[in-house]
Motif scaffolding. Sequence first.
Motif, mmCIF file in Angstrom:
data_model
loop_
_atom_site.group_PDB
_atom_site.id
_atom_site.type_symbol
_atom_site.label_atom_id
_atom_site.label_comp_id
_atom_site.label_asym_id
_atom_site.label_seq_id
_atom_site.Cartn_x
_atom_site.Cartn_y
_atom_site.Cartn_z
ATOM 1 N N VAL A 42 0.811 -1.215 0.000
ATOM 2 C CA VAL A 42 0.000 0.000 0.000
ATOM 3 C C VAL A 42 0.849 1.271 0.000
ATOM 4 C CG1 VAL A 42 -0.273 0.172 2.519
ATOM 5 C CG2 VAL A 42 -2.056 1.064 1.005
ATOM 6 N N VAL A 43 1.993 1.254 0.654
ATOM 7 C CA VAL A 43 2.822 2.461 0.684
ATOM 8 C C VAL A 43 3.324 2.801 -0.713
ATOM 9 C CG1 VAL A 43 4.969 3.468 1.544
ATOM 10 C CG2 VAL A 43 3.503 2.167 3.096
ATOM 11 N N SER A 44 3.807 1.793 -1.421
ATOM 12 C CA SER A 44 4.264 2.034 -2.791
ATOM 13 C C SER A 44 3.105 2.443 -3.691
ATOM 14 C CB SER A 44 4.935 0.772 -3.342
ATOM 15 O OG SER A 44 6.106 0.469 -2.618
ATOM 16 N N ALA B 3 -12.918 -1.409 -6.297
ATOM 17 C CA ALA B 3 -12.975 0.049 -6.291
ATOM 18 C C ALA B 3 -11.591 0.665 -6.124
ATOM 19 C CB ALA B 3 -13.903 0.532 -5.177
ATOM 20 N N LEU B 4 -10.722 -0.002 -5.367
ATOM 21 C CA LEU B 4 -9.382 0.531 -5.134
ATOM 22 C C LEU B 4 -8.571 0.649 -6.418
ATOM 23 C CD1 LEU B 4 -8.181 -1.112 -1.801
ATOM 24 C CD2 LEU B 4 -8.218 1.324 -2.321
ATOM 25 N N THR B 5 -8.832 -0.208 -7.386
ATOM 26 C CA THR B 5 -8.072 -0.129 -8.633
ATOM 27 C C THR B 5 -8.287 1.218 -9.323
ATOM 28 O OG1 THR B 5 -9.841 -1.144 -9.948
ATOM 29 C CG2 THR B 5 -8.231 -2.624 -8.946
ATOM 30 N N VAL B 6 -9.411 1.864 -9.019
ATOM 31 C CA VAL B 6 -9.708 3.197 -9.563
ATOM 32 C C VAL B 6 -9.361 4.285 -8.552
ATOM 33 C CG1 VAL B 6 -11.514 4.715 -10.456
ATOM 34 C CG2 VAL B 6 -11.536 2.275 -11.030
ATOM 35 N N LEU B 7 -9.702 4.046 -7.296
ATOM 36 C CA LEU B 7 -9.506 5.066 -6.259
ATOM 37 C C LEU B 7 -8.049 5.440 -6.069
ATOM 38 C CD1 LEU B 7 -12.048 3.805 -3.543
ATOM 39 C CD2 LEU B 7 -12.317 5.753 -5.096
ATOM 40 N N LEU C 151 3.236 -11.647 -7.190
ATOM 41 C CA LEU C 151 3.120 -12.235 -8.522
ATOM 42 C C LEU C 151 2.625 -11.209 -9.536
ATOM 43 C CD1 LEU C 151 1.554 -15.764 -7.816
ATOM 44 C CD2 LEU C 151 3.927 -15.210 -8.386
ATOM 45 N N VAL C 152 1.680 -10.350 -9.097
ATOM 46 C CA VAL C 152 1.156 -9.306 -9.985
ATOM 47 C C VAL C 152 2.275 -8.356 -10.383
ATOM 48 C CG1 VAL C 152 -0.458 -7.383 -10.164
ATOM 49 C CG2 VAL C 152 -1.150 -9.467 -8.987
ATOM 50 N N LEU C 153 3.061 -7.957 -9.401
ATOM 51 C CA LEU C 153 4.155 -7.022 -9.684
ATOM 52 C C LEU C 153 5.221 -7.678 -10.565
ATOM 53 C CD1 LEU C 153 4.563 -5.355 -6.177
ATOM 54 C CD2 LEU C 153 3.319 -4.499 -8.162
ATOM 55 N N ALA D 166 -1.598 -0.803 -9.013
ATOM 56 C CA ALA D 166 -3.052 -0.649 -9.022
ATOM 57 C C ALA D 166 -3.760 -1.953 -9.335
ATOM 58 C CB ALA D 166 -3.463 0.427 -10.030
ATOM 59 N N ALA D 167 -3.111 -2.832 -10.110
ATOM 60 C CA ALA D 167 -3.731 -4.092 -10.518
ATOM 61 C C ALA D 167 -3.831 -5.103 -9.384
ATOM 62 C CB ALA D 167 -2.953 -4.698 -11.682
ATOM 63 N N ILE D 168 -3.116 -4.869 -8.295
ATOM 64 C CA ILE D 168 -3.158 -5.821 -7.181
ATOM 65 C C ILE D 168 -4.571 -5.927 -6.621
ATOM 66 C CG2 ILE D 168 -2.263 -6.350 -4.877
ATOM 67 C CD1 ILE D 168 0.317 -4.965 -5.651
#
Length: 202
Positions: A40-42, A98-102, A163-165, A172-174
Amino acid sequence: MDARTGCSASLQALRHRGFWLVVAVCVVGVGGVFAVYTYVVSTLTVVAGVPRAWVPAVLALFGVGMTAGAVLGGRLADRSVRWSIALGMVGLAAVMVALTVLVRHPASAAVGVLLLGAASMAPMPSIQARLLDVAPAAPTLAAAMLHSATNTANAVGAWAGGLVLSAGAGYAAIGWVGAAMAVAGLLLSLCMFGHDGSRRNT
């Protein structure tokens, strides 16, 4: 209860399929929270553009959300433990989508972190109550297993986010992975309901 009786009760609980279903709901569903929160920090600094000096204040909002979520979750547990778990998984999935947009803007990212904190705690009172329900003779084991499950969720979630990274999808995709894990937790909770129904019919 002597030590031998307590050990026997614990072993009986470990043989209970419903016990492990609750543990699985926690590991998989709540694991989605850690997939997002570990990075979250990154996410805040790289994607949302939050100045590093403001990161502690935004993370404090996560704690505020957790407090509110725990209060709400306790009230929901009083109404229905099983459905509170299911609804909690739905809420988690919705917040992480929603976080992927927020996370694209500093102010909305702060709101998203607050909502994530609330959603992360909302199902926890019901998960703990459920563990105690399926292992009434082994409350110490049930309480300890909840901590073990959340620690495992932390490891699994962080790995999934990594894995996403590694795939190059970006921070944002996480949220999509976290949402998928929450949906998997929902499906497991429905299996738990089905297990209850099959036991009543036998």
